[in-house]
Design an enzyme around this catalytic site. Structure first.
Site, PDB file in Angstrom:
ATOM      1  N   GLU A 191       6.188  14.151   7.053  1.00 40.97           N
ATOM      2  CA  GLU A 191       5.614  15.191   7.900  1.00 40.97           C
ATOM      3  C   GLU A 191       4.765  14.473   8.956  1.00 40.97           C
ATOM      4  O   GLU A 191       3.913  13.640   8.611  1.00 40.97           O
ATOM      5  CB  GLU A 191       4.722  16.126   7.075  1.00 40.97           C
ATOM      6  CG  GLU A 191       4.140  17.218   7.951  1.00 40.97           C
ATOM      7  CD  GLU A 191       3.274  18.219   7.220  1.00 40.97           C
ATOM      8  OE1 GLU A 191       3.123  18.128   5.999  1.00 40.97           O
ATOM      9  OE2 GLU A 191       2.747  19.104   7.916  1.00 40.97           O
ATOM     10  N   ARG A 200       4.829   8.390  -7.577  1.00 42.52           N
ATOM     11  CA  ARG A 200       4.259   7.919  -6.318  1.00 42.52           C
ATOM     12  C   ARG A 200       3.496   6.625  -6.560  1.00 42.52           C
ATOM     13  O   ARG A 200       3.074   6.328  -7.668  1.00 42.52           O
ATOM     14  CB  ARG A 200       3.359   8.983  -5.702  1.00 42.52           C
ATOM     15  CG  ARG A 200       2.242   9.461  -6.610  1.00 42.52           C
ATOM     16  CD  ARG A 200       1.428  10.584  -5.978  1.00 42.52           C
ATOM     17  NE  ARG A 200       0.580  10.090  -4.918  1.00 42.52           N
ATOM     18  CZ  ARG A 200       0.683  10.474  -3.655  1.00 42.52           C
ATOM     19  NH1 ARG A 200       1.593  11.352  -3.283  1.00 42.52           N
ATOM     20  NH2 ARG A 200      -0.129   9.995  -2.749  1.00 42.52           N
ATOM     21  N   LYS A 234      -2.707  11.207   3.469  1.00 41.16           N
ATOM     22  CA  LYS A 234      -2.931  11.266   4.910  1.00 41.16           C
ATOM     23  C   LYS A 234      -4.157  12.091   5.254  1.00 41.16           C
ATOM     24  O   LYS A 234      -4.897  11.759   6.175  1.00 41.16           O
ATOM     25  CB  LYS A 234      -1.687  11.848   5.608  1.00 41.16           C
ATOM     26  CG  LYS A 234      -0.561  10.851   5.741  1.00 41.16           C
ATOM     27  CD  LYS A 234       0.636  11.466   6.441  1.00 41.16           C
ATOM     28  CE  LYS A 234       1.379  12.389   5.522  1.00 41.16           C
ATOM     29  NZ  LYS A 234       2.674  12.839   6.070  1.00 41.16           N
TER      30      LYS A 234
END
Ligand code: ATP
Ligand code: MG
Length: 558
Positions: A44, A271, A281
């Site tokens: 994104e 992850r 982020k």
């Protein structure tokens, strides 16, 4: 390696640890489920990529490479409020820098907004989606909890015609933000919260970085992602474990729309969590916005661009991702594992150079000339060439490399004793000059002219070797020495990030370097012998004002 390996996609497999995703792909190819594989990396564009994304990039692009398949770069751009072209550009740059090539042009989920809208209409027509007018708070109440089922929305049983008309109004901007949404009609009692009539479209009067003001309704991630995968003919859609439950919705959407088969499949892996760093982020954006760091590419940031500015190489990051592997187990990787990768790379590849970070003046009293010495750029790689070093009567050494008195463990320059100057002669400290406060300001030495590239003829043993830089022919340099940005191993868990910031994560020193570094290029790291690996800063360094970033210390735990 078997004989047939040369023709199979598994060439070089002995270098790769196998993992559960490779096993799935091997099985799918063997069973003829797919002829070749097609993956995607779907960031994104709401921030810069970080080391966690590097793991996903290496996995997705790496699989495509190894299996001679394809990998798309797709921007998952369904939330115009948080996204920006600055991020789109930085993401492209980072993926390329890491050494990967996406298939064709970069894609955007927003390229599919027309198609997505069409599939939403299809679900409405099938009685599988409805326009809901519960407020966000009411919707939360109706959703239930992990232990209690939800309640049906009072708008759930609207007719197809009414839903079509209302959805049209949403699209035409005739309904205010937050007053209506389109929801999939699935099961308010499902044990999986994502299946309790998830919102698939919401109203947002926002300008989109790709589609401008064309839309005021935007599809949600879960609806968009699976359809984008199917449109792009992705075979293996790989994401992180937190999307495990969402896989049900992924499959539900695709199974209920008329889109080309076979359908893509989602697989989840754990992850990357890296000790002492943030891999979110949103939290990294906070550091940038608060001015805690010097932008997204601050050398202390775990972003790809920060690591790059710090002096990390693409090869070191790829090697790190290879070593950590791909599993379904949650874990945290020690920061030293990342440092080991860059240290190994630079030990092998970084040219050597001399820098003096805390200069102390040396006067070699029995040497009057200037002599040009030649030094290898790498101790065991002659191919990296040589450079010239001006040797002069006055030189600098590091303050830490001289003591008036010291025990045997101290292998540097001591008053009355000898030491070797790297790539030059053996010198002996004869006397010191101090200022009024008692600080040593100059050390007067003698040198032995018979010791260039050889030991003293009479068999004197000289153990220590120290760095030096000519005090007549040198360049000033700023050294930025970095430490961890946080004082705790898991800053992501901190309630207040400000309370766990390391106030000494950056220490600036002013010293000198040899002349050959006048044109030091950013991203080219050097081993400043005995000091560490450093590279010129891409933002602030210039031939007039050299600035070097500490990439990594020479040894672990320094
Ligand atoms: P963040 O929380 O940092 O915003 P994200 O998952 O929201 O991360 P995306 O831009 O959606 O960021 O991520 C793109 C891809 O990178 C996704 O497939 C995601 O699963 C993967 N990814 C993100 N963070 C990590 C991580 N720490 N380790 C491995 N893969 C990750
Ligand atoms: Mg995300």
């Amino acid at each position: 390696m078997s004989n047939s390996a040369a023709n199979s996609p598994e060439v070089g497999a002995e270098k790769r640890p196998t993992n559960f995703i490779r096993q799935i792909i091997d099985e799918d190819l063997a069973a003829g489920k797919h002829q070749s594989i097609h993956t995607r990396f779907p960031p994104e564009p709401n921030g810069y990529l970080h080391i966690g994304h590097a793991k996903s990039i290496c996995l997705n692009f790496g699989l495509a490479q190894d299996y001679h398949g394809l990998c798309n770069l797709r921007f998952d751009d369904t939330n115009p409020v948080k996204e920006d072209v600055e991020y789109v550009d930085s993401i492209k740059q980072d993926v390329e820098w890491l050494g990967f090539k996406w298939e064709g042009e970069p894609r955007y989920a927003s390229d599919y907004f027309d198609q997505l809208y069409g599939y939403a209409i299809e679900l409405i027509k099938k009685g599988l989606a409805y326009v809901c007018e519960l407020s966000p708070e009411e919707m939360r109440e109706y959703r239930g909890t992990l232990t209690e089922p939800g309640k049906n929305s009072p708008y759930r049983d609207r007719s197809v015609e009414e839903n079509l008309a209302l959805f049209e109004k949403m699209k035409n901007g005739e309904i205010a933000e937050g007053k209506a949404s389109l929801r999939a009609k699935i099961d308010m009692a499902s044990p999986f919260m994502v299946m309790r009539d998830p919102v698939i479209y919401r109203i947002k009067f926002a300008t989109h970085h790709q589609t401008g003001d064309k839309w005021c309704i935007y599809p949600m991630y879960d609806f968009t992602h699976c359809i984008s995968d199917a449109i792009e003919r992705i075979t293996h859609s790989i994401c992180t474990l937190e999307f495990q439950d969402n896989r049900r919705l992924y499959d539900w959407v695709l199974e209920n729309i008329s889109i080309e088969r076979p359908l893509p499949h989602q697989y989840e892996f754990s992850r990357l969590n890296l000790e002492g760093t943030l891999t979110s982020k949103r939290k990294l954006l906070y550091l940038v916005n608060e001015g805690i760091v010097d932008g997204w590419n601050d050398p202390r940031m775990p972003t790809i661009s920060g690591l790059r500015r710090r002096g990390y190489t693409p090869a070191a990051l790829r090697e790190f991702c290879r070593r950590i592997g791909v599993t379904k187990q949650d874990n945290t990787v020690e920061y030293s594992a990342l440092e080991a990768c860059i240290r190994e790379d630079l030990n092998e590849n970084a040219p050597r150079a001399m820098a003096v970070i805390n200069p102390l003046k040396i006067v070699i009293e029995n040497f009057a000339d200037k002599e040009i010495l030649t030094a290898p750029n790498h101790p065991n790689r002659p191919k990296l060439g040589v450079r010239q070093l001006p040797f002069t009567r006055e030189i600098y050494i590091d303050q830490a490399d001289f003591r008036e008195e010291a025990n045997k463990q101290y292998k540097r320059l001591v008053l009355g004793k000898e030491v070797r100057l790297r790539n030059a002669y053996v010198i002996k400290a004869e006397r010191v000059e101090k200022d009024e406060a008692g600080n040593i300001i100059t050390v007067y030495c003698s040198y032995d002219p018979e010791t260039l590239g050889k030991n003293p003829a009479d068999g004197r043993k000289v153990k220590g070797v120290i760095q030096w830089v000519s005090a007549e022919d040198y360049l000033n340099a700023e050294f930025r020495q970095y430490d961890r940005l946080f004082t705790v191993p898991n800053p992501g868990a901190a309630e207040d990030i400000n309370a766990v910031i390391n106030p000494n994560s950056l220490v600036v020193k002013h010293g000198v370097v040899e002349k050959s570094l006048a044109n030091a290029q950013p991203e080219q790291a050097y081993q400043f012998e005995r000091e560490g690996y450093y590279c010129a800063d891409s933002k602030d360094s210039s031939p007039e004002h050299l600035v070097f970033n500490l990439t990594v210390s020479l040894k672990e735990g320094f």
